[in-house]
Motif scaffolding. Structure first.
Motif, mmCIF file in Angstrom:
data_model
loop_
_atom_site.group_PDB
_atom_site.id
_atom_site.type_symbol
_atom_site.label_atom_id
_atom_site.label_comp_id
_atom_site.label_asym_id
_atom_site.label_seq_id
_atom_site.Cartn_x
_atom_site.Cartn_y
_atom_site.Cartn_z
ATOM 1 N N GLN A 199 -8.643 -11.617 -4.104
ATOM 2 C CA GLN A 199 -9.929 -11.606 -4.781
ATOM 3 C C GLN A 199 -9.798 -11.049 -6.205
ATOM 4 O O GLN A 199 -8.896 -10.258 -6.488
ATOM 5 C CB GLN A 199 -10.935 -10.755 -3.993
ATOM 6 N N PRO A 200 -10.725 -11.411 -7.107
ATOM 7 C CA PRO A 200 -10.703 -10.861 -8.478
ATOM 8 C C PRO A 200 -11.256 -9.444 -8.498
ATOM 9 O O PRO A 200 -12.366 -9.181 -8.947
ATOM 10 C CB PRO A 200 -11.593 -11.844 -9.258
ATOM 11 N N PHE A 201 -10.464 -8.520 -7.994
ATOM 12 C CA PHE A 201 -10.924 -7.163 -7.720
ATOM 13 C C PHE A 201 -9.767 -6.207 -7.997
ATOM 14 O O PHE A 201 -8.726 -6.257 -7.350
ATOM 15 C CB PHE A 201 -11.373 -7.084 -6.264
ATOM 16 N N ALA A 202 -9.950 -5.316 -8.974
ATOM 17 C CA ALA A 202 -8.954 -4.299 -9.299
ATOM 18 C C ALA A 202 -9.488 -2.935 -8.884
ATOM 19 O O ALA A 202 -10.594 -2.562 -9.257
ATOM 20 C CB ALA A 202 -8.645 -4.307 -10.799
ATOM 21 N N SER A 203 -8.720 -2.201 -8.090
ATOM 22 C CA SER A 203 -9.166 -0.876 -7.663
ATOM 23 C C SER A 203 -8.054 0.142 -7.839
ATOM 24 O O SER A 203 -6.868 -0.174 -7.676
ATOM 25 C CB SER A 203 -9.637 -0.900 -6.199
ATOM 26 N N LEU A 204 -8.459 1.337 -8.184
ATOM 27 C CA LEU A 204 -7.546 2.473 -8.294
ATOM 28 C C LEU A 204 -8.080 3.592 -7.421
ATOM 29 O O LEU A 204 -9.202 4.069 -7.620
ATOM 30 C CB LEU A 204 -7.435 2.955 -9.743
ATOM 31 N N CYS A 205 -7.301 4.001 -6.429
ATOM 32 C CA CYS A 205 -7.668 5.093 -5.524
ATOM 33 C C CYS A 205 -6.943 6.352 -5.973
ATOM 34 O O CYS A 205 -5.716 6.347 -6.106
ATOM 35 C CB CYS A 205 -7.282 4.748 -4.089
ATOM 36 N N VAL A 206 -7.698 7.408 -6.215
ATOM 37 C CA VAL A 206 -7.128 8.642 -6.757
ATOM 38 C C VAL A 206 -7.151 9.727 -5.686
ATOM 39 O O VAL A 206 -8.218 10.102 -5.180
ATOM 40 C CB VAL A 206 -7.892 9.114 -7.999
ATOM 41 N N TYR A 207 -5.962 10.225 -5.341
ATOM 42 C CA TYR A 207 -5.802 11.309 -4.369
ATOM 43 C C TYR A 207 -5.331 12.559 -5.101
ATOM 44 O O TYR A 207 -4.550 12.475 -6.053
ATOM 45 C CB TYR A 207 -4.769 10.937 -3.306
ATOM 46 N N ASP A 208 -5.774 13.712 -4.621
ATOM 47 C CA ASP A 208 -5.382 14.992 -5.191
ATOM 48 C C ASP A 208 -4.423 15.673 -4.226
ATOM 49 O O ASP A 208 -4.781 15.961 -3.078
ATOM 50 C CB ASP A 208 -6.631 15.857 -5.417
ATOM 51 N N ARG A 209 -3.206 15.907 -4.690
ATOM 52 C CA ARG A 209 -2.216 16.505 -3.787
ATOM 53 C C ARG A 209 -2.582 17.920 -3.380
ATOM 54 O O ARG A 209 -2.070 18.451 -2.388
ATOM 55 C CB ARG A 209 -0.827 16.480 -4.415
ATOM 56 N N ARG A 210 -3.512 18.568 -4.108
ATOM 57 C CA ARG A 210 -3.927 19.924 -3.760
ATOM 58 C C ARG A 210 -4.822 19.951 -2.527
ATOM 59 O O ARG A 210 -4.913 20.986 -1.855
ATOM 60 C CB ARG A 210 -4.667 20.570 -4.938
ATOM 61 N N SER A 211 -5.476 18.838 -2.210
ATOM 62 C CA SER A 211 -6.426 18.827 -1.097
ATOM 63 C C SER A 211 -6.103 17.779 -0.034
ATOM 64 O O SER A 211 -6.757 17.747 1.005
ATOM 65 C CB SER A 211 -7.844 18.572 -1.624
ATOM 66 N N THR A 212 -5.102 16.934 -0.261
ATOM 67 C CA THR A 212 -4.759 15.890 0.694
ATOM 68 C C THR A 212 -3.577 16.333 1.543
ATOM 69 O O THR A 212 -2.535 16.719 1.003
ATOM 70 C CB THR A 212 -4.386 14.585 -0.039
ATOM 71 N N PRO A 213 -3.683 16.279 2.871
ATOM 72 C CA PRO A 213 -2.542 16.639 3.720
ATOM 73 C C PRO A 213 -1.329 15.777 3.388
ATOM 74 O O PRO A 213 -1.464 14.564 3.151
ATOM 75 C CB PRO A 213 -3.058 16.353 5.137
ATOM 76 N N PRO A 214 -0.130 16.356 3.366
ATOM 77 C CA PRO A 214 1.064 15.607 2.953
ATOM 78 C C PRO A 214 1.298 14.318 3.742
ATOM 79 O O PRO A 214 1.653 13.292 3.159
ATOM 80 C CB PRO A 214 2.204 16.618 3.161
ATOM 81 N N ALA A 215 1.121 14.349 5.065
ATOM 82 C CA ALA A 215 1.342 13.140 5.870
ATOM 83 C C ALA A 215 0.338 12.053 5.515
ATOM 84 O O ALA A 215 0.673 10.862 5.489
ATOM 85 C CB ALA A 215 1.262 13.467 7.353
ATOM 86 N N VAL A 216 -0.900 12.455 5.235
ATOM 87 C CA VAL A 216 -1.920 11.494 4.822
ATOM 88 C C VAL A 216 -1.545 10.886 3.475
ATOM 89 O O VAL A 216 -1.655 9.671 3.267
ATOM 90 C CB VAL A 216 -3.296 12.178 4.736
#
Length: 341
Positions: free
Chosen positions: A153-170
Motif C-alpha cells: 500500500q502507499p503507506f509509510a510508517s515509522l514506529c519509535v521505541y524508547d530503549r529506556r522504557s521498552t523491555p529488551p526482549a520486546v
C-alpha cells in the motif's frame, strides 16, 4: 495589558540536535534510498528525548515537504512540539491504553482511503509506549499484523521505541518486525527482518499467571455449541466488572467456540479462569488444518460483514489479548482481558 503568550510545549530536553537524514537501498543490511511511493515500514530506537524529537520531526518534516497526508500518533509532550513546529501535521495524542489492534488498523485504513482519494501517500509516525507486559506482547503481534495488512500500500510508517522504557526482549522482536531501521543519521535495510508469519511463529507463548490455578470451568468434550455457550455464560456471570464487559467476553468466547465446532472438530473443550482483575478463557479443538496465524485483524471478507468469517476478528475487537497455539492435539485459542471496575 498585552495578551499572554501561548504556553511553550513541554520541555523534553535542552536543544534537539539537527534531525538525522533518513535515507534507504535495496541491499540487505545496507543503506536505503528515500522512500518511494509504496509501503515503507521503519523502526527507530531512541535513547533520549533529544534523539526522540530529532527523529520524529525529521520524519514528519519529510512527509510535509512531499505533500503526503502526514499524521503523528504520539504522547502529549511530543505532540506539543509537533504542533508548534509542524502545524500541517495531524496530531493524535496517545492517552490511556492503546486501542485494540483491529480498531487501530481500521483507523489507519480510513486514513489510507482518505490519502488515496486526495492523490497522496499516507505517512504516519507512531510513538510506542505500553504499561504492562501483556500489552507489550500485543504490540509486537500488532507490528506483524500491520506489516501483513498494509503490504504493497502507499503507506509509510515509522514506529519509535524508547530503549529506556521498552523491555529488551520486546525491543528485539519489534525491530525484527520492520524491514528498515533508522540508525544514527541514516536508514539501513534490516538484515534481521522476519516476515510476519515467521516472526509470530518465533515468539514464545505469553504467560497468563491465572492458568497456574484450577479453572472455574473445565469442559473436555462439549456435546454441542449451545450447551457450551450456556456453560460459558454461567462461568462468566458477574466476573467481568460490568454487564457490557461480560456480554462482550461471552460473545468473543462463543464465536471462537462456533469456529471450533465448524472448522476444527471434536473434541471441543473450554476452560475459564477469573480473578478480581482478570478473565482468561481457552477454547480448544481437535483440528489440524488451521494456518491463519495472521487472521482476525480485519473482517475475513472486507466490509461485507454479511458473508461471515468474523469470529476471530470480533474476538480481537472484544478482548485485550487473543493468542493462538497449535499442538499435536489441535488448536487452542486463548482470550484474556483485564477486569475494569
Amino acid at each position: 495589558m498585552a495578551a499572554p503568550s501561548p504556553p511553550s510545549p513541554p520541555r523534553l530536553s535542552a536543544e534537539a540536535p539537527t534531525a538525522p537524514v533518513i535515507v534507504a537501498s535495496p541491499l540487505p543490511g545496507g543503506p536505503v534510498d528515500r522512500p518511494g511511493t509504496g509501503r515503507v515500514h521503519r523502526v527507530a530506537v531512541v535513547g533520549g528525548d533529544d534523539e526522540l524529537v530529532a527523529v520524529a520531526l525529521g520524519w514528519l518534516r519529510e512527509g510535509v515537504a512531499a505533500g503526503e497526508l502526514t499524521v503523528a500518533a504520539v504522547l502529549p509532550a511530543l505532540a506539543a512540539h509537533v504542533r508548534e513546529q509542524l502545524p500541517d501535521v495531524e496530531v493524535v495524542e496517545l492517552t490511556g491504553d492503546s486501542p485494540r489492534e483491529p480498531d487501530a488498523i481500521a483507523c489507519q485504513l480510513k486514513l489510507l482511503d482518505r490519502a488515496t482519494a486526495e492523490g497522496r501517500r499516507l505517512r504516519v509516525l507512531g510513538q510506542v509506549r505500553e504499561r504492562e507486559s501483556r500489552a507489550w506482547d500485543e504490540r509486537v503481534h500488532g507490528e506483524a499484523a500491520h506489516q501483513h495488512v498494509f503490504a504493497g500500500q502507499p503507506f509509510a510508517s515509522l514506529c519509535v521505541y524508547d530503549r529506556r522504557s521498552t523491555p529488551p526482549a520486546v525491543l528485539e522482536a519489534a525491530v525484527a518486525a520492520h524491514p528498515e531501521v533508522v540508525t544514527d543519521d541514516r536508514t539501513v535495510a534490516n538484515a534481521g527482518y522476519l516476515p510476519p508469519e515467521q516472526l509470530l511463529a518465533s515468539l514464545p507463548w505469553p504467560v497468563e499467571p491465572l492458568q497456574a490455578y484450577p479453572p472455574l470451568l473445565a469442559v473436555e468434550d462439549a456435546p454441542s455449541l449451545p450447551e457450551l455457550r450456556h456453560q460459558l455464560a454461567r462461568a462468566l456471570h458477574g466476573r467481568a466488572g460490568s454487564r457490557d464487559a461480560e456480554e462482550d467476553f461471552h460473545l468473543a468466547a462463543s464465536e471462537i467456540a462456533a469456529n471450533a465446532f465448524r472448522h476444527g472438530g471434536r473434541p471441543v473443550g473450554a476452560r475459564v479462569w477469573a480473578s478480581a482483575d482478570r478473565l482468561v478463557c481457552t477454547i480448544s479443538d481437535g483440528g489440524h488444518a488451521y494456518s491463519g496465524i495472521l487472521s482476525g485483524y480485519r473482517p475475513a471478507h472486507g466490509d461485507d460483514l454479511s458473508r461471515g468469517g468474523m469470529g476471530l476478528w470480533l474476538a480481537r475487537k472484544l478482548c485485550d489479548h487473543v493468542d493462538l497455539q497449535t499442538t499435536e492435539a489441535g488448536l487452542t485459542v486463548r482470550l484474556s482481558s483485564a477486569v475494569r471496575h
